[in-house]
Design a protein around this motif. Structure first.
Motif, mmCIF file in Angstrom:
data_model
loop_
_atom_site.group_PDB
_atom_site.id
_atom_site.type_symbol
_atom_site.label_atom_id
_atom_site.label_comp_id
_atom_site.label_asym_id
_atom_site.label_seq_id
_atom_site.Cartn_x
_atom_site.Cartn_y
_atom_site.Cartn_z
ATOM 1 N N LEU A 1 -7.739 -0.727 0.896
ATOM 2 C CA LEU A 1 -6.998 -0.337 2.106
ATOM 3 C C LEU A 1 -7.728 -0.783 3.373
ATOM 4 C CD1 LEU A 1 -5.574 3.218 1.422
ATOM 5 C CD2 LEU A 1 -4.377 1.059 1.565
ATOM 6 N N SER B 1 1.202 5.808 -4.865
ATOM 7 C CA SER B 1 0.985 4.558 -4.137
ATOM 8 C C SER B 1 -0.510 4.324 -3.950
ATOM 9 C CB SER B 1 1.674 4.607 -2.783
ATOM 10 O OG SER B 1 1.045 5.555 -1.947
ATOM 11 N N ASN C 1 1.328 -0.854 -6.977
ATOM 12 C CA ASN C 1 -0.013 -0.299 -6.948
ATOM 13 C C ASN C 1 -0.908 -0.996 -7.977
ATOM 14 O OD1 ASN C 1 -2.282 1.236 -6.780
ATOM 15 N ND2 ASN C 1 -1.337 3.148 -7.432
ATOM 16 N N SER D 1 -5.953 6.435 -2.791
ATOM 17 C CA SER D 1 -7.248 6.374 -2.124
ATOM 18 C C SER D 1 -7.529 7.611 -1.272
ATOM 19 C CB SER D 1 -7.336 5.129 -1.250
ATOM 20 O OG SER D 1 -6.383 5.197 -0.229
ATOM 21 N N SER E 1 -9.970 1.778 -4.258
ATOM 22 C CA SER E 1 -8.659 1.775 -3.598
ATOM 23 C C SER E 1 -8.821 1.911 -2.091
ATOM 24 C CB SER E 1 -7.787 2.904 -4.133
ATOM 25 O OG SER E 1 -7.524 2.736 -5.496
ATOM 26 N N GLN F 1 0.806 -1.214 0.000
ATOM 27 C CA GLN F 1 0.000 0.000 0.000
ATOM 28 C C GLN F 1 0.843 1.270 0.000
ATOM 29 O OE1 GLN F 1 -2.592 0.215 3.350
ATOM 30 N NE2 GLN F 1 -1.024 -0.434 4.779
ATOM 31 N N PHE F 2 2.143 1.155 0.271
ATOM 32 C CA PHE F 2 2.988 2.342 0.295
ATOM 33 C C PHE F 2 4.035 2.380 -0.815
ATOM 34 C CE2 PHE F 2 1.573 1.911 4.736
ATOM 35 C CZ PHE F 2 0.889 3.113 4.825
ATOM 36 N N PHE G 1 -2.081 3.964 -1.178
ATOM 37 C CA PHE G 1 -2.552 4.817 -0.082
ATOM 38 C C PHE G 1 -2.843 6.231 -0.596
ATOM 39 C CE2 PHE G 1 -1.724 7.778 3.396
ATOM 40 C CZ PHE G 1 -2.639 7.324 4.320
ATOM 41 N N THR G 2 -1.903 6.789 -1.362
ATOM 42 C CA THR G 2 -2.090 8.145 -1.893
ATOM 43 C C THR G 2 -3.255 8.183 -2.866
ATOM 44 O OG1 THR G 2 0.289 8.458 -1.717
ATOM 45 C CG2 THR G 2 -0.910 10.066 -3.015
#
Length: 113
Positions: free
Chosen positions: A90, A50, A37, A55, A86, A31-32, A52-53
């Motif tokens: 997560l 990424s 991705n 989402s 996304s 996720q990072f 995380f970014t």
């Protein structure tokens, strides 16, 4: 003889418990890291983005796609759905981490208690 077979069973159980832990660590890492991705479905989406970014930040998701969106080649709802899914991925990773922590704690309590 019983103790040997019991130790073998305990070793096999501990090996079985480490496989999901390794998969969980990979999922948490994925996720990072931008290279892992799964949401990067187009070349126009930034390579440094990424999961995380993707989402969390809609502006980072559509930064390189403004021209495509303005011309109407791709609908804006596609990127909104991509951001929503996304975020769902997560949440799934976080729930798996919580479940793994509870499972390891339960196994540990049975082992010591």
């Amino acid at each position: 003889m019983e103790t040997r077979s019991r130790k073998r069973r305990e070793n096999n159980e501990s090996e079985r418990n480490t496989v999901p832990a390794r998969r969980l660590v990979r999922a948490l890492d994925a996720q990072f890291f931008p290279g892992l991705n799964p949401g990067r479905v187009s070349e126009t989406i930034n390579r440094n983005l990424s999961l995380f970014t993707e989402s969390v930040s809609y502006s980072a998701l559509v930064a390189n796609v403004q021209r495509v969106l303005m011309r109407g080649w791709i609908d804006n709802s596609i990127f909104i759905l991509l951001q929503i899914f996304s975020a769902i991925v997560l949440v799934g990773i976080v729930l798996c981490a919580i479940g793994a922590a509870m499972s390891f704690g339960n196994h540990r309590m049975r082992f010591f208690g």
